[in-house]
Scaffold this motif. Structure first.
Motif, PDB file in Angstrom:
ATOM      1  N   VAL A  11       0.851  -1.198   0.000  1.00 36.84           N
ATOM      2  CA  VAL A  11       0.000   0.000   0.000  1.00 36.84           C
ATOM      3  C   VAL A  11       0.885   1.245   0.000  1.00 36.84           C
ATOM      4  N   PHE A  12       0.713   2.073  -1.032  1.00 36.79           N
ATOM      5  CA  PHE A  12       1.421   3.357  -1.132  1.00 36.79           C
ATOM      6  C   PHE A  12       0.391   4.471  -0.951  1.00 36.79           C
ATOM      7  N   GLY A  13       0.620   5.379  -0.011  1.00 33.16           N
ATOM      8  CA  GLY A  13      -0.223   6.584   0.019  1.00 33.16           C
ATOM      9  C   GLY A  13      -0.961   6.884   1.302  1.00 33.16           C
ATOM     10  N   ILE A  14      -0.563   6.224   2.417  1.00 37.84           N
ATOM     11  CA  ILE A  14      -1.174   6.656   3.691  1.00 37.84           C
ATOM     12  C   ILE A  14      -0.328   7.810   4.246  1.00 37.84           C
ATOM     13  N   ALA A  15      -0.989   8.936   4.523  1.00 31.88           N
ATOM     14  CA  ALA A  15      -0.311  10.053   5.190  1.00 31.88           C
ATOM     15  C   ALA A  15      -0.829  10.186   6.617  1.00 31.88           C
ATOM     16  N   ASN A  16      -2.128   9.983   6.795  1.00 22.91           N
ATOM     17  CA  ASN A  16      -2.747  10.089   8.126  1.00 22.91           C
ATOM     18  C   ASN A  16      -4.093   9.341   8.106  1.00 22.91           C
ATOM     19  N   ASP A  17      -4.849   9.490   9.187  1.00 22.38           N
ATOM     20  CA  ASP A  17      -6.084   8.694   9.266  1.00 22.38           C
ATOM     21  C   ASP A  17      -7.194   9.211   8.360  1.00 22.38           C
ATOM     22  N   PHE A  18      -6.997  10.349   7.703  1.00 24.10           N
ATOM     23  CA  PHE A  18      -7.981  10.814   6.711  1.00 24.10           C
ATOM     24  C   PHE A  18      -7.687  10.237   5.321  1.00 24.10           C
ATOM     25  N   SER A  19      -6.493   9.718   5.113  1.00 26.24           N
ATOM     26  CA  SER A  19      -6.090   9.257   3.776  1.00 26.24           C
ATOM     27  C   SER A  19      -7.021   8.170   3.254  1.00 26.24           C
ATOM     28  N   PHE A  88       7.548 -11.271   1.588  1.00 31.76           N
ATOM     29  CA  PHE A  88       6.388 -12.028   1.117  1.00 31.76           C
ATOM     30  C   PHE A  88       6.722 -13.049   0.024  1.00 31.76           C
ATOM     31  N   GLY A  89       7.849 -12.889  -0.652  1.00 27.77           N
ATOM     32  CA  GLY A  89       8.086 -13.692  -1.867  1.00 27.77           C
ATOM     33  C   GLY A  89       7.223 -13.127  -2.979  1.00 27.77           C
ATOM     34  N   LYS A  90       6.034 -13.659  -3.112  1.00 24.47           N
ATOM     35  CA  LYS A  90       5.083 -13.150  -4.117  1.00 24.47           C
ATOM     36  C   LYS A  90       4.031 -12.275  -3.437  1.00 24.47           C
ATOM     37  N   ILE A  91       3.414 -11.380  -4.223  1.00 23.45           N
ATOM     38  CA  ILE A  91       2.326 -10.563  -3.670  1.00 23.45           C
ATOM     39  C   ILE A  91       1.077 -10.711  -4.565  1.00 23.45           C
ATOM     40  N   ASP A  92      -0.045 -10.193  -4.053  1.00 21.46           N
ATOM     41  CA  ASP A  92      -1.315 -10.326  -4.782  1.00 21.46           C
ATOM     42  C   ASP A  92      -1.909  -8.995  -5.208  1.00 21.46           C
ATOM     43  N   PHE A  93      -1.494  -7.903  -4.563  1.00 24.03           N
ATOM     44  CA  PHE A  93      -2.058  -6.606  -4.960  1.00 24.03           C
ATOM     45  C   PHE A  93      -1.125  -5.453  -4.612  1.00 24.03           C
ATOM     46  N   VAL A  94      -1.340  -4.357  -5.344  1.00 25.34           N
ATOM     47  CA  VAL A  94      -0.636  -3.093  -5.071  1.00 25.34           C
ATOM     48  C   VAL A  94      -1.675  -1.974  -5.117  1.00 25.34           C
ATOM     49  N   LEU A  95      -1.703  -1.168  -4.077  1.00 29.78           N
ATOM     50  CA  LEU A  95      -2.574   0.006  -4.056  1.00 29.78           C
ATOM     51  C   LEU A  95      -1.734   1.267  -4.249  1.00 29.78           C
ATOM     52  N   HIS A  96      -2.086   2.032  -5.283  1.00 31.60           N
ATOM     53  CA  HIS A  96      -1.399   3.297  -5.595  1.00 31.60           C
ATOM     54  C   HIS A  96      -2.367   4.421  -5.250  1.00 31.60           C
ATOM     55  N   SER A  97      -2.054   5.175  -4.201  1.00 32.73           N
ATOM     56  CA  SER A  97      -2.970   6.237  -3.759  1.00 32.73           C
ATOM     57  C   SER A  97      -2.153   7.504  -3.509  1.00 32.73           C
ATOM     58  N   ILE A  98      -1.495   7.951  -4.585  1.00 34.57           N
ATOM     59  CA  ILE A  98      -0.520   9.043  -4.489  1.00 34.57           C
ATOM     60  C   ILE A  98      -0.817  10.109  -5.536  1.00 34.57           C
TER      61      ILE A  98
END
Ligand SMILES: NC(=O)c1ccc[n+]([C@@H]2O[C@H](COP(=O)([O-])OP(=O)(O)OC[C@H]3O[C@@H](n4cnc5c(N)ncnc54)[C@H](O)[C@@H]3O)[C@@H](O)[C@H]2O)c1
Length: 270
Positions: A11-19, A88-98
């Protein structure tokens, strides 16, 4: 059993609890996802404000790791994906929130955008997705998924959205090309979620944000604004196997605002 039991992601893009990324993370965690996170690097290592803010949140859902990532620096993006591979070796998802545009360029008019501001906004808000997709594809399991966040200002002219509208147009177009390439090469889906206005740090940089909220209450079919949790749930769907047949899509979570071609008839008066 949760939809994300045994699934791992970044997960990319958490800045604070409003993100928005935090709202999505909470839904993914409820369904059993294991996640690694990034934060914007801190200028003063003695006072790691960004890291601390994000750590306080992600520790509550058992984050596997939290690492700094300035998305304009290739080596830092490489380091995040290396860390994900180690953990993890392999992953299943990527979240781009930037997304980012310099405030002086974001406030418009678009014709007054500086060359540097345009380049930086496109680099952080659009190229970042491309950079992630290129690195993620070697780690993503078949059936894996990438999701980015967009806004209607990328499809239509939304007064006040200005330069970020140009970025979202390029972002949504990138989603199509990446969906085509990653679908063929590695059976990975790439989608965008186009959210209605949600109060966050990024949103506060958009001029007349309060007026935008009022417009959604007046003009959208549901006559209200959406919640961050509603974005979280729809994002979780797109990242999950429930959406296994969906790629290259932009899903609107905006109380239906995007379908309207004009204001309600009452707005025209007598
Ligand atoms: N809030 C809204 O109304 C709304 C609506 C539609 C789409 N979106 C999109 O949602 C996404 C998330 O925004 P948000 O509203 O949650 O705001 P936010 O400010 O919480 O999130 C933006 C994130 O981008 C990160 N970021 C900015 N520049 C960076 C850089 N150089 N390197 C690494 N990270 C960087 C910030 O650290 C932050 O975590 C954005 O793409 C935004 O355009 C927001």
């Amino acid at each position: 059993m949760g939809l994300f039991e045994g699934k791992k992601g970044l997960v990319f893009g958490i800045a604070n609890d409003f993100s928005i990324a935090w709202a999505i993370t909470q839904e993914l965690a409820k369904d059993g996802a294991e996640m690694g996170f990034t934060h914007l690097p801190d200028k003063d290592p003695e006072r790691p404000k960004n890291a601390n803010k994000v750590r306080k949140l992600v520790d509550t859902i058992g984050a596997k790791f939290l690492v700094p990532c300035e998305i304009t620096i290739d080596e830092q993006i490489d380091a995040v994906f290396d860390k994900a591979e180690q953990e993890f070796g392999k992953i299943d998802f990527v979240l781009h929130s930037i997304a980012f545009a310099p405030p002086e360029d974001l406030t418009g008019p678009v014709y007054a955008s500086s060359r540097g501001g345009f380049k930086l906004a496109m680099e952080i808000s659009v190229y970042s997705l491309i950079a992630m997709a290129g690195r993620a594809k070697r780690l993503l399991n078949p059936g894996g998924s990438i999701l980015t966040l967009s806004y209607l200002g990328g499809e239509r002219v939304i007064p006040g959205y200005n330069l970020m509208g140009l970025c979202k147009a390029a972002l949504e177009n990138s989603v199509g090309y990446l969906a085509h390439e990653l679908g063929r090469e590695c059976d990975v889906r790439v989608n965008a979620l186009s959210a209605g206005p949600v109060k966050t740090i990024s949103a506060s940089g958009v001029g007349d944000f309060k007026k935008m909220l009022q417009l959604y209450e007046t003009f959208s079919p549901l006559k209200r604004n959406i919640s961050a949790a509603e974005v979280g749930k729809a994002a979780m769907f797109l990242l999950s196997d429930l959406a296994s047949g969906i790629t290259g899509e932009t899903l609107h979570v905006d109380s239906g605002y995007h379908i309207m071609g004009g204001p309600p008839l009452e707005a025209a008066g007598e």
